[in-house]
Design an enzyme around this catalytic site. Sequence first.
Site, PDB file in Angstrom:
ATOM      1  N   GLU A 111      13.442 -17.937  -7.982  1.00 51.55           N
ATOM      2  CA  GLU A 111      13.375 -16.478  -7.810  1.00 51.55           C
ATOM      3  C   GLU A 111      13.592 -16.087  -6.350  1.00 51.55           C
ATOM      4  O   GLU A 111      14.251 -15.090  -6.048  1.00 51.55           O
ATOM      5  CB  GLU A 111      12.018 -15.961  -8.323  1.00 51.55           C
ATOM      6  CG  GLU A 111      11.921 -16.071  -9.846  1.00 51.55           C
ATOM      7  CD  GLU A 111      10.567 -15.643 -10.374  1.00 51.55           C
ATOM      8  OE1 GLU A 111       9.562 -16.282  -9.990  1.00 51.55           O
ATOM      9  OE2 GLU A 111      10.504 -14.679 -11.152  1.00 51.55           O
ATOM     10  N   GLU A 131       8.897 -20.908 -16.534  1.00 50.25           N
ATOM     11  CA  GLU A 131       7.556 -20.313 -16.652  1.00 50.25           C
ATOM     12  C   GLU A 131       7.003 -20.291 -18.067  1.00 50.25           C
ATOM     13  O   GLU A 131       5.800 -20.466 -18.269  1.00 50.25           O
ATOM     14  CB  GLU A 131       7.556 -18.885 -16.084  1.00 50.25           C
ATOM     15  CG  GLU A 131       7.540 -18.819 -14.558  1.00 50.25           C
ATOM     16  CD  GLU A 131       8.920 -18.853 -13.928  1.00 50.25           C
ATOM     17  OE1 GLU A 131       9.882 -19.230 -14.618  1.00 50.25           O
ATOM     18  OE2 GLU A 131       9.044 -18.513 -12.743  1.00 50.25           O
TER      19      GLU A 131
HETATM   20  N1  3HC Z   1       2.130 -26.321  -8.376  1.00 54.71           N
HETATM   21  C1  3HC Z   1       1.216 -27.200  -7.927  1.00 54.71           C
HETATM   22  N2  3HC Z   1       1.418 -28.531  -7.909  1.00 54.71           N
HETATM   23  C2  3HC Z   1       2.593 -28.988  -8.359  1.00 54.71           C
HETATM   24  C3  3HC Z   1       3.599 -28.131  -8.850  1.00 54.71           C
HETATM   25  C4  3HC Z   1       3.330 -26.733  -8.846  1.00 54.71           C
HETATM   26  N3  3HC Z   1       4.236 -25.841  -9.285  1.00 54.71           N
HETATM   27  N4  3HC Z   1       4.659 -28.871  -9.232  1.00 54.71           N
HETATM   28  C5  3HC Z   1       4.329 -30.148  -8.979  1.00 54.71           C
HETATM   29  N5  3HC Z   1       3.087 -30.221  -8.449  1.00 54.71           N
HETATM   30  C6  3HC Z   1       2.377 -31.439  -8.005  1.00 54.71           C
HETATM   31  C7  3HC Z   1       2.030 -32.326  -9.180  1.00 54.71           C
HETATM   32  O1  3HC Z   1       0.798 -31.963  -9.753  1.00 54.71           O
HETATM   33  C8  3HC Z   1       1.986 -33.688  -8.521  1.00 54.71           C
HETATM   34  O2  3HC Z   1       0.758 -33.785  -7.856  1.00 54.71           O
HETATM   35  P1  3HC Z   1      -0.006 -35.193  -7.795  1.00 54.71           P
HETATM   36  O3  3HC Z   1       0.898 -36.092  -7.021  1.00 54.71           O
HETATM   37  O4  3HC Z   1      -1.287 -34.854  -7.132  1.00 54.71           O
HETATM   38  O5  3HC Z   1      -0.167 -35.625  -9.223  1.00 54.71           O
HETATM   39  C9  3HC Z   1       3.062 -33.594  -7.438  1.00 54.71           C
HETATM   40  O6  3HC Z   1       3.276 -32.198  -7.235  1.00 54.71           O
HETATM   41  C10 3HC Z   1       4.384 -34.229  -7.832  1.00 54.71           C
HETATM   42  O7  3HC Z   1       4.785 -33.688  -9.082  1.00 54.71           O
HETATM   43  P2  3HC Z   1       5.452 -34.589 -10.201  1.00 54.71           P
HETATM   44  O8  3HC Z   1       4.628 -35.803 -10.438  1.00 54.71           O
HETATM   45  O9  3HC Z   1       5.722 -33.713 -11.364  1.00 54.71           O
HETATM   46  O10 3HC Z   1       6.802 -35.015  -9.462  1.00 54.71           O
HETATM   47  P3  3HC Z   1       8.253 -35.230 -10.032  1.00 54.71           P
HETATM   48  O11 3HC Z   1       9.065 -35.638  -8.885  1.00 54.71           O
HETATM   49  O12 3HC Z   1       8.223 -36.091 -11.248  1.00 54.71           O
HETATM   50  O13 3HC Z   1       8.745 -33.776 -10.528  1.00 54.71           O
HETATM   51  C11 3HC Z   1       9.101 -31.386 -10.380  1.00 54.71           C
HETATM   52  C12 3HC Z   1       8.950 -32.728  -9.624  1.00 54.71           C
HETATM   53  C13 3HC Z   1      10.377 -31.438 -11.231  1.00 54.71           C
HETATM   54  C14 3HC Z   1       9.220 -30.286  -9.376  1.00 54.71           C
HETATM   55  C15 3HC Z   1       7.893 -31.183 -11.303  1.00 54.71           C
HETATM   56  O14 3HC Z   1       6.717 -31.369 -10.546  1.00 54.71           O
HETATM   57  C16 3HC Z   1       7.799 -29.829 -11.941  1.00 54.71           C
HETATM   58  O15 3HC Z   1       8.469 -29.590 -12.925  1.00 54.71           O
HETATM   59  N6  3HC Z   1       6.934 -28.945 -11.425  1.00 54.71           N
HETATM   60  C17 3HC Z   1       6.616 -27.665 -12.028  1.00 54.71           C
HETATM   61  C18 3HC Z   1       7.745 -26.691 -11.942  1.00 54.71           C
HETATM   62  C19 3HC Z   1       7.341 -25.368 -12.507  1.00 54.71           C
HETATM   63  O16 3HC Z   1       6.863 -25.255 -13.618  1.00 54.71           O
HETATM   64  N7  3HC Z   1       7.545 -24.290 -11.722  1.00 54.71           N
HETATM   65  C20 3HC Z   1       7.209 -22.965 -12.137  1.00 54.71           C
HETATM   66  C21 3HC Z   1       5.835 -22.620 -11.679  1.00 54.71           C
HETATM   67  S1  3HC Z   1       5.295 -21.037 -12.247  1.00 54.71           S
HETATM   68  C22 3HC Z   1       6.020 -19.931 -11.194  1.00 54.71           C
HETATM   69  O17 3HC Z   1       6.732 -20.299 -10.314  1.00 54.71           O
HETATM   70  C23 3HC Z   1       5.664 -18.497 -11.403  1.00 54.71           C
HETATM   71  C24 3HC Z   1       6.583 -17.561 -10.693  1.00 54.71           C
HETATM   72  O18 3HC Z   1       7.458 -16.952 -11.606  1.00 54.71           O
HETATM   73  C25 3HC Z   1       5.861 -16.495  -9.911  1.00 54.71           C
END
Ligand code: 3HC
Length: 691
Positions: A111, A131
Site C-alpha cells: 500500500e 489482509e
Molecule cells: N508483523 C509482525 N511480525 C511479522 C510479520 C508481520 N506482518 N511478518 C513476519 N513477521 C515475523 C514472523 O513472526 C517471524 O518472527 P519470528 O522469527 O520471531 O518467528 C519473522 O517475522 C520472519 O517471518 P517468517 O518466518 O514468516 O519469514 P519468511 O521469510 O518465511 O516469510 C514473509 C516472510 C513472506 C514476509 C512472511 O513473514 C509473511 O507472509 N508475513 C506476513 C505478511 C502479511 O500478512 N502482511 C499483511 C499484514 S496486515 C497489513 O499490512 C494491514 C494493512 O493493510 C494496514
Amino acid sequence: MPEPSEQFGPIRVQRSGGIATVVIDNPPVNASSWDVRRGLLTAIEQMSADPSVSGIVLIGAGKTFIAGADIKEFDGPLRDPQMPAVIAAVEACAKPVVAAIHGAALGAGYELALGCDARIVAADAIVGLPEVMLGIIPGAGGTQRLPRLVGLSAAIDLITAGRRVKANEAVALGMVDAMSTGDLHADAVQLARSVQGRKRRLSELDVPAESDADIAAAADRAIGRAKGAAAIVEAITAIQKAATLPFAQALAEERATFQRLRQSTEAAAKRYLFFAERDAFRVPGIEHARARAVTSVGVVGAGTMGAGIAICFLDAGLPVTLIERDRNALDAGLARIRSTYQRMVDTGRIDSATMAQRLARVTPSTDLAALAGADLVVEAVFEDIAVKQTVFRELDRVLKPGAILGSNTSYLDLDVLAREISRPGDVIGLHFFAPANVMRLLEVVRGAQTAPDVLATALAVAKAIRKLPVVARVCEGFIGNRIYSAYRTQCEFMLEEGALPADVDAAITSFGFAMGPFAVTDLSGLDIAWRTRQRLALIRDPKARYSDVLDKLCEAGRLGRKAGKGWYSYPEGGRRGVPDDAVRAIVEDASRRRGITRVQMTPGQIQARALAAIVNEATLLLAEAIAARPSDVDLVLVNGYGFPSQHGGPLFWASRQPRAEIEAGLNALAASVGHGFRRGDVGKVLDQFKT
Ligand code: 3HC
Ligand code: NAI
C-alpha cells in the site's frame, strides 16, 4: 562520495546527487511498526521541505521491502502516525517518490508502494494484499488504489484471494511499473530522476472502465471462495466503492471497516494462527542441533499416500526413488503420480515441460537396495505393524549410515518400529495428511529415541517442501487422530442417545467445519476405523462404553461412498449422501439394545458435546506432553481436520467462551462417556490464553 546518513529510528536517509534514499531497517521483515511509521513520516516531511532534494527512493534493508503492518500491534489501539498518514505525506510531497521493491511488499508495504509515484521491482519481489488471510481488509488505501491500476475485477480477484504475486506477473498485471535490470537501487534512482519532478498519484486516476458483468463475475467468484469469511465480503464492498465514491470518502470508509474487522474475534484467531505457525518450528531442546543434508529421498509404498508424498518431494526439486513390492503395484503408483501431474497441467497450474522435469526425477524400483544412496526414506506401506517391521528391518540393512527412516503411520507405535533396528535414533514419524501433495500439515512424531538432529532435519525438510510441521510425541493416533477419535466416538454416542447422522453433520458444519464426522468417514471409508477397532478390541476396557453402530454398518457392507452406501446412501454413485432408513434402523436398534430412551438433541447441544470431546482430549494430550503447546494442537485441528480457522482452533475457541459453558459441555460429555472417563484440567490450559 555519498553524504552522511540521517537516522530517524529504524529509518535511514542517504542523499546522493539530489536523490534521497529512505532505507527502512526493521529486521526481520521491516514490518511497519509504530517507530517505522513515525520515522518514515519524519523523513518524508523533511525531504519534501528540503530544496536540495529532487526525488525520493524508498527501499528496504535486509531481505525485503516491507512485509506489511506489524501485526503484533493489532491487539490494541494503533498509535499515531498510522499508515494512511504516512501515505498521505508521500502523496502530498511535491517530489516524485519511487518504491524500490525486493523481497516482500505485502499489505501495508504494498500500500505504501501504491502511494508512491512509481514502483520498480527486483526479480525476487513478491507483491500483494494478503489482509483477508488475517480476517481484515487492506486498511491503507489498497482497496482504492489497486483498482485504479489494474481495474475492479482484477483487484477483486487479487485482494479477496490474498494473492502474493511474483515480480514478472506483477509487471504484466500493471501492479508495478518496471523490473530492475539488476541493481535495484541504481535503477530506482534513475527512475526518480527520469520522472523529472512529475507526480503520478494513483488517487487522482480514474478506475479503468469495465463491464458490469465482468465485475459481477469477479465478485461471484470471490463470494464462492468466502465460505462465510466476513473479510472477503467486506473487501468486495470496499473495492466497489473505488468506482462509486469520491476517493477521500471511500478511503475513510475502507479504514473504518479495517479497524472494525481488526478488533473482531475472527481476526484475532487468524493472527494467533499466524504466530502459532511460526512457533511450531521452535522445538525446545533442539536449538543446537544441526539438520542433516537431504538431497535425495526414498518413498516405500506408492499407494494413495506414497504417491502423494513422492509428489511433495518432486515439487521441491528433490529426486525420489520409489519402491513397491512388485512391478504392477509400481506401475500403478507411477500412474497415480502421473495422473496428479496431468490434472495440474490440465488446470493450468503447471506446464507440460515442468511435469516432464518432475517425472524425470523419479527412479522406480522393486528393490529396496535402490535406496542405498538416499538421505531420507519415508515408509508408506500398509498400516500393519508386522509389514512395517519387515520393511524397517530391510531398510536397516540397505540404508547408508546417517540416513533417516521416516514412517507415515497414522496410529502405530513408532517406538516399536525403532526397536526393530540398529539405529533407533534415526527413526521419526512423518505423518502426512491425504491428499499428501495438497494438505499443508505434517505431524512430525518424535520417538523416545529420535535424535535431536533427526528432528531438526525433519523440520528443515518440512520447510523445504512447504509443509507446516507440528511435533508430537508417541501415542495411539498422535495429536490429530487421537483427538479426532475422541470426537468421533462422542458423535457416535450421540447417535445412540437420540441424534441421527445428518443431525450431527448439520450441527458440525453450521459451526464452520467443511464436513461433519459421518460425511468424512463415508469419504475415507468406514473400514479404516473398523480395522483400528478390531486391532484395539483386545485392550479395550470391557466396562467402557462402546458404540457398535459403525461395526454393524460395515458388516452390512456399508463401507462408505466407495460402496455406494455408508452412513448415508449415494444413489447412482453420486457424491451427495442422502439419509437412509436402513441406517436409522441400525441406530435406533443400538439405542434399544442399550436401553437408552432416545431424546432429540439441538444443534447447540451437539456442538457443545463434540467440542467438549475435542477440548478435553487436547487437554489430556498436553498434560501427557504428547503436544508441546496449545497452539500446536490448534494448528493440527485447523490444518488437518477442517476445524474452522475463523475460530482459531479448539483451544483458542474455548478460551473465548464463557468458562461455565465449557464446564457444562464437559459435564455432559462426562455423563455420556461414563465409566473410565478422564477429565483434563481444561481450566489450566485455557488460563494460558490470558495474557
Ligand atoms: N508483523 C509482525 N511480525 C511479522 C510479520 C508481520 N506482518 N511478518 C513476519 N513477521 C515475523 C514472523 O513472526 C517471524 O518472527 P519470528 O522469527 O520471531 O518467528 C519473522 O517475522 C520472519 O517471518 P517468517 O518466518 O514468516 O519469514 P519468511 O521469510 O518465511 O516469510 C514473509 C516472510 C513472506 C514476509 C512472511 O513473514 C509473511 O507472509 N508475513 C506476513 C505478511 C502479511 O500478512 N502482511 C499483511 C499484514 S496486515 C497489513 O499490512 C494491514 C494493512 O493493510 C494496514
Ligand atoms: P495404500 O494401501 O493405498 O498403499 C500402501 C502401498 O504400500 C500399496 O501400494 C502396497 O502395494 C505398498 N506396499 C505394501 N507392502 C509393501 C512392501 N513391503 N514394500 C513396498 N511396498 C509395499 O495405503 P495408504 O492409504 O497409502 O496408507 C499408507 C500408510 O499411510 C499407512 O500407514 C496409513 O496409515 C498412512 N496414512 C494413510 C492416510 C490415508 O488417508 N489414506 C493418511 C495418513 C497416513
